[in-house]
Design a protein around this motif. Sequence first.
Motif, short mmCIF file in Angstrom:
data_model
loop_
_atom_site.label_atom_id
_atom_site.label_comp_id
_atom_site.label_asym_id
_atom_site.label_seq_id
_atom_site.Cartn_x
_atom_site.Cartn_y
_atom_site.Cartn_z
N ILE A 167 1.06 -1.03 0.01
CA ILE A 167 0.11 0.14 0.12
C ILE A 167 1.00 1.28 0.06
O ILE A 167 1.89 1.30 0.74
CB ILE A 167 -0.90 -0.07 1.07
CG1 ILE A 167 -1.70 -1.25 1.12
CG2 ILE A 167 -1.96 1.41 1.20
CD1 ILE A 167 -2.58 -1.45 2.56
N GLY A 174 -4.48 5.03 1.61
CA GLY A 174 -3.45 4.41 0.97
C GLY A 174 -4.08 3.75 -0.47
O GLY A 174 -5.13 4.11 -0.80
N THR A 226 -3.66 0.81 -3.04
CA THR A 226 -3.22 -0.57 -2.92
C THR A 226 -2.56 -1.05 -4.29
O THR A 226 -3.70 -0.74 -5.53
CB THR A 226 -4.30 -1.44 -2.83
OG1 THR A 226 -4.75 -1.17 -1.21
CG2 THR A 226 -4.04 -2.94 -2.40
#
Length: 129
Positions: free
Chosen positions: A36, A95, A97
């Motif tokens: 991430i 985040g 991914t």
Amino acid sequence: MATYTKGILGDLGTKLTCDEDADTTAEANVTGASGILYMVEIDATAGAATTAEPGWFIKIINATSATGGGGSSSVPEMVLYAPIGKKTTYVISAGWTFDAGISFWGVTTAALSGDTSPTSDVKVKFITT
């Protein structure tokens, strides 16, 4: 200088990846694994902005390989801007991914066909898991 990744201790991430002279040459799979992405820092303070070169764009792709710059470049999934002469930080709180790895390159235009490296060194740092 080569791109490097090292472990870090922190609440935001566990890996720091740095490229001290990012340009149109794609850096492939710099994270070496899935993870991430939480932070991107673009340090373009080595140069001075001009009319012809006011800024710089980092193009990021979730892939183990990429082709940077020019009409045959990979299609980026994320494009971030930084003005030349400044340090710019992007924080992705939830985040981003990636399941293959982070590959990236940098140019002076956001257009996919952009193939011009900055005239001064641009340092890029990623904080990931």
